[in-house]
Design a protein around this motif. Structure first.
Motif, PDB file in Angstrom:
ATOM      1  N   PRO A 107       0.832  -1.212   0.000  1.00 36.75           N
ATOM      2  CA  PRO A 107       0.000   0.000   0.000  1.00 36.75           C
ATOM      3  C   PRO A 107       0.860   1.253   0.000  1.00 36.75           C
ATOM      4  CG  PRO A 107       0.050  -1.031   2.177  1.00 36.75           C
ATOM      5  CD  PRO A 107       0.724  -1.976   1.233  1.00 36.75           C
ATOM      6  N   VAL A 108       0.331   2.315  -0.587  1.00 32.91           N
ATOM      7  CA  VAL A 108       1.052   3.583  -0.616  1.00 32.91           C
ATOM      8  C   VAL A 108       1.184   4.106   0.819  1.00 32.91           C
ATOM      9  CG1 VAL A 108       1.023   5.954  -1.455  1.00 32.91           C
ATOM     10  CG2 VAL A 108       0.172   4.098  -2.905  1.00 32.91           C
ATOM     11  N   PRO A 109       2.412   4.473   1.255  1.00 32.13           N
ATOM     12  CA  PRO A 109       2.578   4.952   2.632  1.00 32.13           C
ATOM     13  C   PRO A 109       1.717   6.186   2.883  1.00 32.13           C
ATOM     14  CG  PRO A 109       4.710   4.538   1.588  1.00 32.13           C
ATOM     15  CD  PRO A 109       3.670   4.442   0.503  1.00 32.13           C
ATOM     16  N   LYS A 110       1.103   6.218   4.048  1.00 35.39           N
ATOM     17  CA  LYS A 110       0.274   7.362   4.413  1.00 35.39           C
ATOM     18  C   LYS A 110       1.170   8.551   4.724  1.00 35.39           C
ATOM     19  CE  LYS A 110      -3.228   8.876   7.710  1.00 35.39           C
ATOM     20  NZ  LYS A 110      -4.029   8.499   8.920  1.00 35.39           N
ATOM     21  N   ARG A 111       0.820   9.703   4.192  1.00 36.42           N
ATOM     22  CA  ARG A 111       1.611  10.913   4.429  1.00 36.42           C
ATOM     23  C   ARG A 111       1.427  11.373   5.861  1.00 36.42           C
ATOM     24  NH1 ARG A 111       1.160  16.134   4.887  1.00 36.42           N
ATOM     25  NH2 ARG A 111       2.822  17.502   4.140  1.00 36.42           N
ATOM     26  N   GLN A 112       2.563  11.674   6.528  1.00 35.91           N
ATOM     27  CA  GLN A 112       2.535  12.143   7.910  1.00 35.91           C
ATOM     28  C   GLN A 112       2.772  13.650   7.966  1.00 35.91           C
ATOM     29  OE1 GLN A 112       1.493   9.945   9.957  1.00 35.91           O
ATOM     30  NE2 GLN A 112       1.798   8.166   8.631  1.00 35.91           N
ATOM     31  N   LYS A 113       2.506  14.234   9.116  1.00 37.33           N
ATOM     32  CA  LYS A 113       2.701  15.670   9.294  1.00 37.33           C
ATOM     33  C   LYS A 113       4.147  16.056   9.001  1.00 37.33           C
ATOM     34  CE  LYS A 113      -0.903  16.413  12.803  1.00 37.33           C
ATOM     35  NZ  LYS A 113      -1.157  16.809  14.213  1.00 37.33           N
ATOM     36  N   CYS A 114       4.297  17.163   8.275  1.00 41.98           N
ATOM     37  CA  CYS A 114       5.620  17.687   7.913  1.00 41.98           C
ATOM     38  C   CYS A 114       6.468  16.641   7.193  1.00 41.98           C
ATOM     39  CB  CYS A 114       6.353  18.233   9.137  1.00 41.98           C
ATOM     40  SG  CYS A 114       5.581  19.704   9.859  1.00 41.98           S
ATOM     41  N   ASP A 115       5.798  15.689   6.544  1.00 45.65           N
ATOM     42  CA  ASP A 115       6.467  14.649   5.751  1.00 45.65           C
ATOM     43  C   ASP A 115       7.364  13.743   6.585  1.00 45.65           C
ATOM     44  OD1 ASP A 115       5.279  15.350   3.305  1.00 45.65           O
ATOM     45  OD2 ASP A 115       6.733  16.970   3.017  1.00 45.65           O
ATOM     46  N   HIS A 116       7.012  13.544   7.852  1.00 46.03           N
ATOM     47  CA  HIS A 116       7.738  12.559   8.663  1.00 46.03           C
ATOM     48  C   HIS A 116       7.483  11.159   8.104  1.00 46.03           C
ATOM     49  CE1 HIS A 116       8.231  14.992  12.677  1.00 46.03           C
ATOM     50  NE2 HIS A 116       8.553  15.701  11.602  1.00 46.03           N
ATOM     51  N   TRP A 117       8.428  10.250   8.328  1.00 41.65           N
ATOM     52  CA  TRP A 117       8.237   8.867   7.909  1.00 41.65           C
ATOM     53  C   TRP A 117       7.259   8.150   8.830  1.00 41.65           C
ATOM     54  CZ3 TRP A 117       9.392   6.942   3.382  1.00 41.65           C
ATOM     55  CH2 TRP A 117      10.415   7.518   2.621  1.00 41.65           C
ATOM     56  N   THR A 118       7.293   8.492  10.110  1.00 39.90           N
ATOM     57  CA  THR A 118       6.384   7.888  11.079  1.00 39.90           C
ATOM     58  C   THR A 118       5.609   9.005  11.778  1.00 39.90           C
ATOM     59  OG1 THR A 118       8.138   7.898  12.766  1.00 39.90           O
ATOM     60  CG2 THR A 118       7.850   5.888  11.476  1.00 39.90           C
ATOM     61  N   PRO A 119       4.372   8.741  12.190  1.00 45.14           N
ATOM     62  CA  PRO A 119       3.568   9.799  12.806  1.00 45.14           C
ATOM     63  C   PRO A 119       4.039  10.140  14.212  1.00 45.14           C
ATOM     64  CG  PRO A 119       2.394   7.710  12.873  1.00 45.14           C
ATOM     65  CD  PRO A 119       3.633   7.466  12.052  1.00 45.14           C
ATOM     66  N   CYS A 120       3.861  11.401  14.587  1.00 45.95           N
ATOM     67  CA  CYS A 120       4.120  11.818  15.956  1.00 45.95           C
ATOM     68  C   CYS A 120       2.928  11.411  16.818  1.00 45.95           C
ATOM     69  CB  CYS A 120       4.312  13.336  16.034  1.00 45.95           C
ATOM     70  SG  CYS A 120       5.913  13.918  15.424  1.00 45.95           S
ATOM     71  N   PRO A 121       3.151  11.090  18.092  1.00 49.13           N
ATOM     72  CA  PRO A 121       2.022  10.800  18.985  1.00 49.13           C
ATOM     73  C   PRO A 121       1.065  11.984  19.051  1.00 49.13           C
ATOM     74  CG  PRO A 121       4.105  10.127  19.983  1.00 49.13           C
ATOM     75  CD  PRO A 121       4.459  10.905  18.749  1.00 49.13           C
ATOM     76  N   SER A 122      -0.184  11.712  19.384  1.00 47.00           N
ATOM     77  CA  SER A 122      -1.214  12.752  19.399  1.00 47.00           C
ATOM     78  C   SER A 122      -0.952  13.843  20.426  1.00 47.00           C
ATOM     79  CB  SER A 122      -2.585  12.114  19.650  1.00 47.00           C
ATOM     80  OG  SER A 122      -2.593  11.429  20.902  1.00 47.00           O
ATOM     81  N   ASP A 123      -0.158  13.548  21.440  1.00 44.02           N
ATOM     82  CA  ASP A 123       0.120  14.538  22.478  1.00 44.02           C
ATOM     83  C   ASP A 123       1.445  15.277  22.226  1.00 44.02           C
ATOM     84  OD1 ASP A 123       1.721  12.341  22.924  1.00 44.02           O
ATOM     85  OD2 ASP A 123       1.475  12.331  25.110  1.00 44.02           O
ATOM     86  N   THR A 124       1.856  15.334  20.960  1.00 41.44           N
ATOM     87  CA  THR A 124       3.087  16.029  20.608  1.00 41.44           C
ATOM     88  C   THR A 124       2.860  16.907  19.381  1.00 41.44           C
ATOM     89  OG1 THR A 124       3.903  14.269  19.143  1.00 41.44           O
ATOM     90  CG2 THR A 124       4.509  14.118  21.487  1.00 41.44           C
ATOM     91  N   TYR A 125       3.803  17.835  19.155  1.00 39.62           N
ATOM     92  CA  TYR A 125       3.825  18.672  17.946  1.00 39.62           C
ATOM     93  C   TYR A 125       4.874  18.106  16.989  1.00 39.62           C
ATOM     94  CZ  TYR A 125       1.539  22.369  20.783  1.00 39.62           C
ATOM     95  OH  TYR A 125       0.698  23.100  21.570  1.00 39.62           O
ATOM     96  N   ALA A 126       4.548  18.047  15.722  1.00 34.59           N
ATOM     97  CA  ALA A 126       5.512  17.633  14.699  1.00 34.59           C
ATOM     98  C   ALA A 126       6.203  18.868  14.130  1.00 34.59           C
ATOM     99  CB  ALA A 126       4.806  16.878  13.576  1.00 34.59           C
ATOM    100  N   TYR A 127       7.515  18.772  13.904  1.00 38.64           N
ATOM    101  CA  TYR A 127       8.245  19.894  13.316  1.00 38.64           C
ATOM    102  C   TYR A 127       9.317  19.390  12.365  1.00 38.64           C
ATOM    103  CZ  TYR A 127      12.281  18.918  16.323  1.00 38.64           C
ATOM    104  OH  TYR A 127      13.360  18.311  16.929  1.00 38.64           O
ATOM    105  N   ARG A 128       9.661  20.230  11.409  1.00 34.98           N
ATOM    106  CA  ARG A 128      10.788  19.966  10.507  1.00 34.98           C
ATOM    107  C   ARG A 128      11.397  21.304  10.102  1.00 34.98           C
ATOM    108  NH1 ARG A 128      10.637  16.181   5.196  1.00 34.98           N
ATOM    109  NH2 ARG A 128      11.207  14.622   6.734  1.00 34.98           N
ATOM    110  N   LEU A 129      12.701  21.414  10.276  1.00 41.16           N
ATOM    111  CA  LEU A 129      13.446  22.610   9.891  1.00 41.16           C
ATOM    112  C   LEU A 129      14.409  22.238   8.778  1.00 41.16           C
ATOM    113  CD1 LEU A 129      14.382  24.012  13.447  1.00 41.16           C
ATOM    114  CD2 LEU A 129      12.239  24.256  12.178  1.00 41.16           C
ATOM    115  N   LEU A 130      14.384  23.006   7.692  1.00 44.15           N
ATOM    116  CA  LEU A 130      15.239  22.738   6.539  1.00 44.15           C
ATOM    117  C   LEU A 130      15.957  24.024   6.141  1.00 44.15           C
ATOM    118  CD1 LEU A 130      16.043  20.704   4.225  1.00 44.15           C
ATOM    119  CD2 LEU A 130      14.138  21.688   2.927  1.00 44.15           C
ATOM    120  N   SER A 131      17.275  23.971   6.124  1.00 40.46           N
ATOM    121  CA  SER A 131      18.044  25.144   5.718  1.00 40.46           C
ATOM    122  C   SER A 131      18.032  25.290   4.205  1.00 40.46           C
ATOM    123  CB  SER A 131      19.494  25.031   6.205  1.00 40.46           C
ATOM    124  OG  SER A 131      20.186  24.056   5.426  1.00 40.46           O
ATOM    125  N   GLY A 132      18.487  26.427   3.725  1.00 43.56           N
ATOM    126  CA  GLY A 132      18.647  26.598   2.291  1.00 43.56           C
ATOM    127  C   GLY A 132      19.821  25.784   1.793  1.00 43.56           C
ATOM    128  N   GLY A 133      19.841  25.545   0.486  1.00 45.59           N
ATOM    129  CA  GLY A 133      20.935  24.793  -0.112  1.00 45.59           C
ATOM    130  C   GLY A 133      21.111  25.220  -1.557  1.00 45.59           C
TER     131      GLY A 133
END
Length: 248
Positions: free
Chosen positions: A70-96
């Motif tokens: 099956p096609v992997p389900k998209r997670q918040k901020c494109d994480h590979w695995t979901p964050c628990p419901s009692d947490t915030y998901a974040y991703r920081l990406l610098s320029g390149g």
């Protein structure tokens, strides 16, 4: 005459043949109608398909079925695995490179990025209310110009219990003065004094509370003429994770 006895039977046989003639016609008509109706029902029950598809289906009956993942389900901020419901998901990406802009994602919302038009060269900062998860303010500070003072005021304007996300695009060091480094260092940065020309840098800070020690908070990558991914630019870097929410 020999054989004469059977001649008297001919009229009887011919009579029976004449009587059976109409029955044969009726039977043939009924058989034709049944064949036609059976073909009509079969055509209605079998969906339209090209002969090639039908032939392929028949050919593939004996083949082993192919199991598709099956096609992997998209997670918040494109994480590979979901964050628990009692947490915030974040991703920081610098320029390149000149065409790779920095991004700040929080709870699957793009806070800063090229699509929003609010990211630029220098140090980009987003402030988020830790309690509500709502973005408070975003701003970018061009470090080819003397913007250390305004950046310090912006950092100090963040109220207690704020999350601060910082990412560089292009250069964040040229006009970064000592007072600005002190302000960022007070938030917990270990790399701000190691910033060099066009270093890729990302940093997560908490103001007025402590983050768990296992959370990835900072990363840096320096420009190196031998190992640069882009001409004159180091590769982009990123950090991501899940921040526990304040207990209710």
């Amino acid at each position: 005459m020999a054989g004469a006895p059977w001649r008297h039977l001919l009229p009887a046989r011919e009579g029976r043949s004449r009587r059976l003639g109409p029955l044969k016609v009726v039977f043939l008509v009924l058989a034709s109608l049944c064949a036609w109706y059976s073909g009509y029902l079969l055509a209605e029950l079998i969906p339209d398909a090209p002969l090639s598809s039908a032939a392929y289906s028949i050919h593939s009956i004996g083949e082993r079925p192919v199991l598709k993942a099956p096609v992997p389900k998209r997670q918040k901020c494109d994480h590979w695995t979901p964050c628990p419901s009692d947490t915030y998901a974040y991703r920081l990406l610098s320029g390149g490179g000149i065409n790779k802009y920095a991004k700040i994602c929080f709870e699957d919302d793009l806070l800063m990025g090229e699509k929003l038009g609010n990211v630029a060269r220098g140090i980009n900062i987003a402030i988020v209310n830790y309690v509500t998860g709502n973005v408070t303010a975003t701003q970018h500070f061009d470090m080819y110009e003397d913007n250390s003072g305004p950046m310090i005021k912006f950092i100090q304007s963040a109220p207690p219990k704020s999350l601060l996300f910082m990412v560089t695009y292009d250069d964040g060091s040229t006009r970064l003065n000592n007072d600005a480094k002190n302000a960022i260092e007070e938030l917990g940065s270990k790399e701000i004094r190691n910033m060099k020309f066009r270093s890729s840098w990302v940093f997560l800070a908490a103001k007025g509370f402590e983050l768990p020690s296992e959370i990835q908070r900072e990363k840096i990558n320096h420009s190196d003429t031998k190992n640069n991914r882009y001409s004159g630019w180091p590769a982009e870097i990123q950090i991501e994770g899940c921040i526990p929410k304040e207990p209710s």
